[in-house]
Structures are given as C-alpha cells and as structure tokens.
Design a protein around this motif. Structure first.
Motif, PDB file in Angstrom:
ATOM      1  N   GLY A  80       0.798  -1.219   0.000  1.00  0.00           N
ATOM      2  CA  GLY A  80       0.000   0.000   0.000  1.00  0.00           C
ATOM      3  C   GLY A  80       0.825   1.260   0.000  1.00  0.00           C
ATOM      4  N   ARG A  81       2.100   1.154  -0.418  1.00  0.00           N
ATOM      5  CA  ARG A  81       2.993   2.321  -0.458  1.00  0.00           C
ATOM      6  C   ARG A  81       2.899   2.998  -1.825  1.00  0.00           C
ATOM      7  NH1 ARG A  81       8.840   1.085   0.831  1.00  0.00           N
ATOM      8  NH2 ARG A  81       8.599  -0.043  -1.123  1.00  0.00           N
ATOM      9  N   SER A  94       9.295  10.790  -3.177  1.00  0.00           N
ATOM     10  CA  SER A  94       8.295  10.884  -2.124  1.00  0.00           C
ATOM     11  C   SER A  94       7.693   9.504  -1.894  1.00  0.00           C
ATOM     12  CB  SER A  94       7.206  11.879  -2.524  1.00  0.00           C
ATOM     13  OG  SER A  94       6.232  12.012  -1.529  1.00  0.00           O
ATOM     14  N   LEU A  95       7.331   9.227  -0.632  1.00  0.00           N
ATOM     15  CA  LEU A  95       6.798   7.913  -0.265  1.00  0.00           C
ATOM     16  C   LEU A  95       5.773   8.087   0.847  1.00  0.00           C
ATOM     17  CD1 LEU A  95       6.776   4.783  -0.055  1.00  0.00           C
ATOM     18  CD2 LEU A  95       8.812   4.959   1.379  1.00  0.00           C
ATOM     19  N   TRP A  96       4.583   7.524   0.633  1.00  0.00           N
ATOM     20  CA  TRP A  96       3.546   7.522   1.668  1.00  0.00           C
ATOM     21  C   TRP A  96       2.651   6.308   1.459  1.00  0.00           C
ATOM     22  CZ3 TRP A  96      -1.170   8.251  -0.859  1.00  0.00           C
ATOM     23  CH2 TRP A  96      -1.133   8.955  -2.078  1.00  0.00           C
ATOM     24  N   ARG A  97       1.801   6.040   2.430  1.00  0.00           N
ATOM     25  CA  ARG A  97       0.927   4.865   2.359  1.00  0.00           C
ATOM     26  C   ARG A  97      -0.524   5.269   2.145  1.00  0.00           C
ATOM     27  NH1 ARG A  97       3.510  -0.007   4.455  1.00  0.00           N
ATOM     28  NH2 ARG A  97       5.617   0.586   5.106  1.00  0.00           N
ATOM     29  N   THR A 101      -5.323  -0.038   4.503  1.00  0.00           N
ATOM     30  CA  THR A 101      -4.749  -1.147   3.735  1.00  0.00           C
ATOM     31  C   THR A 101      -5.131  -2.518   4.264  1.00  0.00           C
ATOM     32  OG1 THR A 101      -2.711  -1.071   5.063  1.00  0.00           O
ATOM     33  CG2 THR A 101      -2.733   0.218   3.020  1.00  0.00           C
ATOM     34  N   ALA A 102      -5.860  -2.602   5.364  1.00  0.00           N
ATOM     35  CA  ALA A 102      -6.143  -3.893   5.981  1.00  0.00           C
ATOM     36  C   ALA A 102      -6.924  -4.821   5.054  1.00  0.00           C
ATOM     37  CB  ALA A 102      -6.902  -3.692   7.287  1.00  0.00           C
ATOM     38  N   LEU A 103      -7.821  -4.271   4.240  1.00  0.00           N
ATOM     39  CA  LEU A 103      -8.642  -5.091   3.350  1.00  0.00           C
ATOM     40  C   LEU A 103      -7.961  -5.395   2.024  1.00  0.00           C
ATOM     41  CD1 LEU A 103     -12.162  -3.449   3.863  1.00  0.00           C
ATOM     42  CD2 LEU A 103     -11.183  -5.433   5.033  1.00  0.00           C
ATOM     43  N   GLY A 104      -6.946  -4.634   1.662  1.00  0.00           N
ATOM     44  CA  GLY A 104      -6.261  -4.841   0.394  1.00  0.00           C
ATOM     45  C   GLY A 104      -5.695  -3.540  -0.141  1.00  0.00           C
ATOM     46  N   LYS A 105      -5.003  -3.646  -1.265  1.00  0.00           N
ATOM     47  CA  LYS A 105      -4.281  -2.504  -1.822  1.00  0.00           C
ATOM     48  C   LYS A 105      -4.730  -2.221  -3.256  1.00  0.00           C
ATOM     49  CE  LYS A 105      -1.690  -4.066   1.697  1.00  0.00           C
ATOM     50  NZ  LYS A 105      -1.905  -5.351   2.391  1.00  0.00           N
TER      51      LYS A 105
END
Length: 369
Positions: A80-81, A94-97, A101-105
């Motif tokens: 999920g990044r 740049s990097l963020w989430r 994300t628990a159910l999927g990406k």
C-alpha cells in the motif's frame, strides 16, 4: 536522462536512501535509432533498470500499479505504499501509504497532467476512488529525495461505495480521464471494475468537486457480440486521443477492446479462444497505454512480455520480454507507462522497472497478422 546500461559484467550499485539501481549487459537496440520491438520477440533491450525488493525508498514489495505525470513516475506496491520516482535516476522523491490497507491494496493509478495535476487511485478493496493533487502528494523532481515516509496526504475527493448499483463498485481496477478541450480539467472519468460487476462506469466532475455517475456498460462474460458487451476483469483502460475512443484491456478474456466514449464496441483484438503467445494474441493483458501515433503498448501478465499493437488493424508490431529474473526478462508485468519517448515497464514479480525507448510508428510497416 536515463542512466545507460553498461556493457560490463552485471553489477548492482547501492545508492543513498535505500535505492538500488541495477546495471546489466543488454544487447543494443537493433539498428541505429531503431526503437521498434522485434517481430520475433526476445529479451527487453532496456537502457536502464531500477528498483529492488525491499521497503526502503526506491525499493518495491510487488509493485502492481504505475503511471506518469509527465515528469515523475508513480508506483503503488502490495504494501500500500505510493512512491513518486525520479525517472532520470530511479530515486524515490516521495513515499507515503494509502489511508487504509487492511482489506487490500490498489491495483491501479492514473495521473492527469492538467492544472492542477491530479492522481486518481482506485482504492480497489475499499470500493472507492480517491483523488489527490500531485503538489500535495509528491515533490518536484528538482527537490532532494525524501529518506523517510511522509504522512498520507488528504484526498481532495472520494467517490463510490460497495454495491452493484449506479455509481457503486466491486473492486475498481483502473481509471481513464478524458480532458476538457483545453486539457486543463477532467471532462469525464471512466472507472473499470471486476468482481461481480465487470463493467465500466462514466462520471462527470461537478462544480462542488465531487463526481456524478452518468452511465455504465458491460457485465461479466466472454461474448463478442457488440449488442451485449461483456468483460472478465477489465484491468486497465486508456483514452485514445487520436481516435477519441476508450481502449480496454479485458484481462481474463485475453483481448483488447476499442469503444466509443459512450460505450459502443468498435472492435475486439484477440479473444478468449485465441489466448496464447502468438503475435496478435494475448495472455492476461494487465497494462495498456495508447501512444500519440495511435498504436498501443500492452503488458501481458501471462506471457511476461510487452506487445506493440496497431489499433486500426489489430496487427502485432512486435513483442519484447521473456519469463525470468535475468537481463531483459520479466515476471508478471502488471503495468506500463511513458514519459516523452521513454517507456517504463513495471516488472512486478522482480520488483523493478525497465526503461527503454518507446517503439515508434515506423514499426508499423513490419506488423504481423
């Protein structure tokens, strides 16, 4: 410019902020200035390869979504990044989430190069579309890379919910944005989905910043009848600006569809019955982009290759890529993007990106039925 591959033995250079830029010995492009893909296939003839497996900036954990905003690449992996990548160096700007994300990406990302630049992300397992401003979500390519993860930016819009009705989604996969005549704003947004819907829906932006459902077309199936549009996981969609059409990678039916912007079928290229690795056939086409010359480039998950297609005739103009992890090899390529005349292939199973010259329209004369 893209750092060129050397002709020495393969080696890997570890750069700051966890970036691993791979150098390898690959054959030069065939012919001086020839950027066509070989009709007979073979390994990718990349000019650079970057990325590596890992969770540091510039590394990936099975990336399966890629697009370009004109100056940067945007990649989402199965952690999920969301990473903004400098295409000249492979460094992570740049990097963020994703917010959840628990159910999927997500399985897709679409950059709209308007004013402002926008990121449309199908938040696949949360049955919604999130819209971000690029200026909020990333950095200028001239800015120094960020060595750590940022806080998740706030989306400027979100639409969709779980369901089968108008404006609802079951696993949205990808987005295509039709611009206004001056190119500055979205005029219409198309969303593909699979699961139980397997359809494409159209939304129009509203003055209050939301998106209003207009119509949808398609249902699950494998029929080729133009009066009964059917899909089996339309994984990737793109606007063909040359013809003012919508192009759909109907992944599990192993075909590409050309549609009018109101959802009428123009032609299918490939079919469920012709799936395979012959030129002009497909095996799980998961990524697609349409070039300015009106041809398309398709990333085939099943064949571990990219294929150049003449959308008028359906002929193959060449293929590149073979299964594996070595030089010029691909494993489960999920996506493809381009900036100017450079093509970027998302080598998902190998956690890397290949850069190579985009094939030109000059390759059309060598098309294979």
């Amino acid at each position: 410019m893209i750092r060129p591959l050397t002709r020495s033995r393969s080696r890997r250079l570890v750069l700051p902020h966890g970036l691993c830029l791979a150098f390898a010995t690959l054959a030069p492009l065939a012919g001086c200035g020839d950027s066509s893909l070989p009709a007979s296939g073979g390994p990718l003839r990349a000019s650079a390869v970057f990325g590596d497996v890992g969770l540091s900036p510039g590394q990936f954990a099975f990336p399966r979504a890629i697009d370009a905003d004109g100056s940067s690449l945007w990649v989402i992996d199965k952690m999920g990044r969301v990473q903004q990548i400098d295409p000249a160096t492979g460094s992570s700007l740049s990097l963020w989430r994703m917010p959840e994300t628990a159910l999927g990406k997500p399985t897709g990302i679409t950059c709209f190069p308007g004013n402002p630049k926008l990121l449309f992300i199908p938040d696949t397992h949360y049955q919604r579309i999130l819209v971000f401003r690029v200026q909020d979500a990333g950095l200028s390519p001239d800015s120094p890379p960020s060595p750590t993860e940022r806080n998740t930016p706030t989306p400027i819009a979100s639409f969709g919910r779980l369901g089968k009705g108008p404006g609802e989604f079951i696993y949205p996969t990808d987005i295509a944005v039709l611009p206004t005549p001056d190119g500055s704003k979205p005029a219409r947004v198309f969303v593909a989905e699979y699961g139980e819907n397997d359809r494409i829906s159209a939304f129009d932006p509203t003055p209050d910043g939301s998106y209003e459902f207009r119509f949808s077309f398609g249902k699950w199936g494998r029929a080729s009848d133009p009066d009964h549009i059917e899909f089996n996981r339309p994984q990737s969609i793109a606007i063909d600006h040359t013809r003012n059409q919508l192009v759909v990678a109907d992944a599990c039916n192993h075909r590409i569809g050309r549609f009018s912007l109101d959802g009428k079928l123009i032609m299918w290229i490939g079919s469920p019955d012709s799936a395979g690795n012959a030129p002009g056939s497909f095996s799980y086409p998961y990524g697609i982009i349409v070039q300015n010359d009106g041809s398309a480039l398709v990333a085939e998950l099943g064949n571990a290759r990219i294929q150049h297609i003449d959308l008028d005739s359906g002929k193959s103009l060449g293929t590149a890529g073979i299964q594996g992890s070595g030089e010029g090899m691909l494993s489960q390529p999920w996506g493809i993007a381009s900036i100017n005349q450079t093509l970027f292939v998302l080598d998902s199973g190998n956690n890397r990106i290949h850069a190579l010259p985009a094939p030109s329209s000059l390759a059309r004369s060598g098309g294979t039925p």
